[in-house]
Design a protein around this motif. Structure first.
Motif, mmCIF file in Angstrom:
data_model
loop_
_atom_site.group_PDB
_atom_site.id
_atom_site.type_symbol
_atom_site.label_atom_id
_atom_site.label_comp_id
_atom_site.label_asym_id
_atom_site.label_seq_id
_atom_site.Cartn_x
_atom_site.Cartn_y
_atom_site.Cartn_z
ATOM 1 N N LEU A 1 0.821 -1.216 0.000
ATOM 2 C CA LEU A 1 0.000 0.000 0.000
ATOM 3 C C LEU A 1 0.855 1.267 0.000
ATOM 4 N N ALA A 2 2.021 1.188 0.626
ATOM 5 C CA ALA A 2 2.888 2.375 0.659
ATOM 6 C C ALA A 2 3.357 2.734 -0.748
ATOM 7 N N ASP A 3 3.726 1.714 -1.541
ATOM 8 C CA ASP A 3 4.136 1.967 -2.933
ATOM 9 C C ASP A 3 2.957 2.520 -3.730
ATOM 10 N N LEU A 4 1.774 1.954 -3.500
ATOM 11 C CA LEU A 4 0.588 2.403 -4.242
ATOM 12 C C LEU A 4 0.268 3.857 -3.894
ATOM 13 N N ALA A 5 0.358 4.187 -2.609
ATOM 14 C CA ALA A 5 0.093 5.567 -2.174
ATOM 15 C C ALA A 5 1.109 6.516 -2.803
ATOM 16 N N ALA A 6 2.372 6.106 -2.815
ATOM 17 C CA ALA A 6 3.429 6.966 -3.375
ATOM 18 C C ALA A 6 3.238 7.146 -4.880
ATOM 19 N N ALA A 7 2.859 6.061 -5.568
ATOM 20 C CA ALA A 7 2.653 6.138 -7.019
ATOM 21 C C ALA A 7 1.456 7.025 -7.335
ATOM 22 N N PHE A 8 0.412 6.906 -6.534
ATOM 23 C CA PHE A 8 -0.788 7.726 -6.731
ATOM 24 C C PHE A 8 -0.454 9.218 -6.540
ATOM 25 N N GLN A 9 0.209 9.505 -5.441
ATOM 26 C CA GLN A 9 0.572 10.887 -5.126
ATOM 27 C C GLN A 9 1.461 11.485 -6.230
ATOM 28 N N ALA A 10 2.363 10.667 -6.746
ATOM 29 C CA ALA A 10 3.265 11.136 -7.808
ATOM 30 C C ALA A 10 2.487 11.417 -9.092
ATOM 31 N N ALA A 11 1.492 10.578 -9.392
ATOM 32 C CA ALA A 11 0.708 10.764 -10.625
ATOM 33 C C ALA A 11 -0.108 12.050 -10.546
ATOM 34 N N VAL A 12 -0.808 12.257 -9.432
ATOM 35 C CA VAL A 12 -1.602 13.485 -9.266
ATOM 36 C C VAL A 12 -0.680 14.702 -9.364
ATOM 37 N N THR A 13 0.444 14.618 -8.662
ATOM 38 C CA THR A 13 1.375 15.744 -8.609
ATOM 39 C C THR A 13 1.911 16.097 -9.990
ATOM 40 N N GLU A 14 2.284 15.059 -10.774
ATOM 41 C CA GLU A 14 2.861 15.354 -12.098
ATOM 42 C C GLU A 14 1.845 16.090 -12.979
ATOM 43 N N VAL A 15 0.580 15.668 -12.909
ATOM 44 C CA VAL A 15 -0.453 16.339 -13.712
ATOM 45 C C VAL A 15 -0.590 17.796 -13.260
ATOM 46 N N LEU A 16 -0.657 18.021 -11.958
ATOM 47 C CA LEU A 16 -0.865 19.384 -11.443
ATOM 48 C C LEU A 16 0.316 20.296 -11.762
ATOM 49 N N ALA B 1 -1.608 21.320 1.116
ATOM 50 C CA ALA B 1 -0.945 20.986 2.378
ATOM 51 C C ALA B 1 0.013 19.804 2.177
ATOM 52 N N ASN B 2 -0.114 19.132 1.031
ATOM 53 C CA ASN B 2 0.682 17.925 0.773
ATOM 54 C C ASN B 2 2.165 18.261 0.544
ATOM 55 N N GLY B 3 3.018 17.678 1.365
ATOM 56 C CA GLY B 3 4.445 17.990 1.345
ATOM 57 C C GLY B 3 5.119 17.640 0.026
ATOM 58 N N TYR B 4 4.737 16.507 -0.564
ATOM 59 C CA TYR B 4 5.346 16.075 -1.834
ATOM 60 C C TYR B 4 4.987 17.055 -2.951
ATOM 61 N N LEU B 5 3.694 17.449 -3.009
ATOM 62 C CA LEU B 5 3.236 18.405 -4.020
ATOM 63 C C LEU B 5 3.951 19.749 -3.850
ATOM 64 N N ARG B 6 4.075 20.199 -2.608
ATOM 65 C CA ARG B 6 4.739 21.483 -2.321
ATOM 66 C C ARG B 6 6.182 21.457 -2.812
ATOM 67 N N GLU B 7 6.854 20.319 -2.526
ATOM 68 C CA GLU B 7 8.263 20.192 -2.887
ATOM 69 C C GLU B 7 8.445 20.204 -4.405
ATOM 70 N N ARG B 8 7.587 19.479 -5.116
ATOM 71 C CA ARG B 8 7.680 19.429 -6.583
ATOM 72 C C ARG B 8 7.420 20.809 -7.187
ATOM 73 N N PHE B 9 6.446 21.537 -6.628
ATOM 74 C CA PHE B 9 6.189 22.900 -7.109
ATOM 75 C C PHE B 9 7.415 23.786 -6.856
ATOM 76 N N ARG B 10 8.021 23.638 -5.689
ATOM 77 C CA ARG B 10 9.198 24.466 -5.358
ATOM 78 C C ARG B 10 10.339 24.190 -6.331
ATOM 79 N N GLU B 11 10.587 22.893 -6.589
ATOM 80 C CA GLU B 11 11.671 22.530 -7.510
ATOM 81 C C GLU B 11 11.445 23.151 -8.887
ATOM 82 N N GLU B 12 10.210 22.993 -9.367
ATOM 83 C CA GLU B 12 9.900 23.460 -10.722
ATOM 84 C C GLU B 12 9.978 24.991 -10.808
#
Ligand code: KG4
Ligand code: ZN
Length: 341
Positions: A236-251, A275-286
């Motif tokens: 489930l951890a891999d699935l959650a990470a893959a899901f979060q990455a997919a949503v984030t890449e689209v956004l 509020a999602n840390g992964y999304l925030r980080e990807r936006f910051r990098e970009e």
């Protein structure tokens, strides 16, 4: 003398009141969350939410005023969310705001909930300038907005089905993680590898700023079924990470494409999903790669609160944009309803 505005927010399942000075200084920001009540049902029950707002709102307002060290007579105006949201919930906040405006003889200001999320960014960085692209990712919306001034906001992209937060909530439910799903997926994803499996990135390549996440949620459900049918344990951890990455890449892709197309130097990211840390980080990098200014409010100002409503209300106040006491709540209020665009 500073302009003190009382903000009230009851559009969904948070009962919130705040006092903000001059649209930038938070004197009090009180949020009574109903999440423990709705958790039992796996989501927000509208009737229960309205009743809870009725019980909680007066104490929440009283606490906000006392924490700010002011009384009703110090207020310059009262600002309230009048849509979009759950109609019964919106009405509780709107009626309270009307009563205060009438009793204190101060202006009533109605605020669009999605614009309130955008104004959490102005609260965070009051020197933010136009033009800009704002992405609001919440439980009900994935709105991409092009704004040229405080009174010109244009919706350039939206969800065609499930909003980003809704997708988090539905995927989490399928994984048995409970409600609300966003924080649960983020926690679990920290233990997983986003590349362990590949999930679709809906509409990534399309020349549109619209998004669609219901297919991604279905892909999560299908993955769970397939693996269980084969008798395989699901990570489930891999699935959650893959899901979060997919949503984030689209956004990330849609928001930065819009910034390039509209030639803006500023991007705002707001709403509960921000509020999602992964999304925030990807936006910051970009943003740093492309030399753009990025404003993301702290997590507590991303999820529903009334400080953002009071901040948005301040800009309405400056241009004398007040509502009559006959104004109604509108469950599906369009973004541009308040503006001539
Ligand atoms: O803006 P918000 O508080 O309420 C609405 O206006 O809808 O957004 C709530 C949404 C929920 O779908 C919740 O799961 C999501 O924001 N959310 C998150 C996180 N925290 C809240 N999604 C992903 N990661 C988070 N950390
Ligand atoms: Zn919201």
């Amino acid at each position: 003398m500073s302009v003190l505005i009382l903000g009230i927010e009851t559009s969904c399942d948070e009962t919130a009141a705040a006092v903000v000075a001059d649209g930038r200084e938070i004197l009090a920001n009180i949020v009574a969350s109903q999440v423990e009540v709705h958790r039992h049902f796996g989501g927000v029950v509208p009737e229960v939410a309205s009743r809870r707002h009725i019980e909680a709102l007066n104490p929440v307002i009283a606490t906000a005023l006392s924490e700010a060290g002011i009384s009703f007579s110090d207020l310059a105006a009262v600002a309230v969310t009048h849509g979009p949201g759950l109609l019964g919930s919106l009405l509780v906040g709107l009626m309270a705001a009307k009563s205060i405006a009438f009793a204190c003889n101060i202006p009533l200001i109605t605020v669009h909930h999605i614009l309130a999320h955008v104004y959490a960014c102005f609260l965070t960085a009051p020197d933010t300038t136009f033009p800009l692209i704002a992405l609001v990712v919440s439980g009900g919306h994935t709105d991409l907005i092009y704004a040229t001034s405080h009174s010109e906001f244009r919706l350039i992209g939206q969800t065609r089905d499930d909003a980003a937060g809704e997708a988090f909530d539905k995927a989490a439910r399928a994984m048995g993680l409970g409600y609300p799903g966003g924080p649960a997926i983020e926690r679990l994803a920290r233990e997983g590898a986003p590349t362990a499996l590949y999930l679709p990135r809906p509409m990534l390549e399309e020349q549109s700023y619209d998004t669609s996440f219901s297919g991604l949620k279905t892909a999560v459900v299908n993955h769970l079924h397939r693996e269980r049918q084969k008798g395989n344990p699901v990570n489930l951890a891999d699935l959650a990470a893959a899901f979060q990455a997919a949503v984030t890449e689209v956004l990330v892709t849609k928001a930065f494409a819009a910034a390039a197309d509209f030639k803006v130097k500023t991007i705002l990211l707001a709403g509960g999903v921000a509020a999602n840390g992964y999304l925030r980080e990807r936006f910051r990098e970009e943003a740093s790669r492309r030399h753009l200014r990025l404003v993301i409010p702290p997590p507590a100002l991303c999820t529903d609160n009334a400080a953002m409503v009071a901040a948005a209300g301040y800009y309405h106040f400056l241009r004398g944009d007040f509502a009559p006491l006959t104004v109604n709540a509108v469950a599906n209020l369009p973004l541009t309803a308040d503006f001539a665009v």
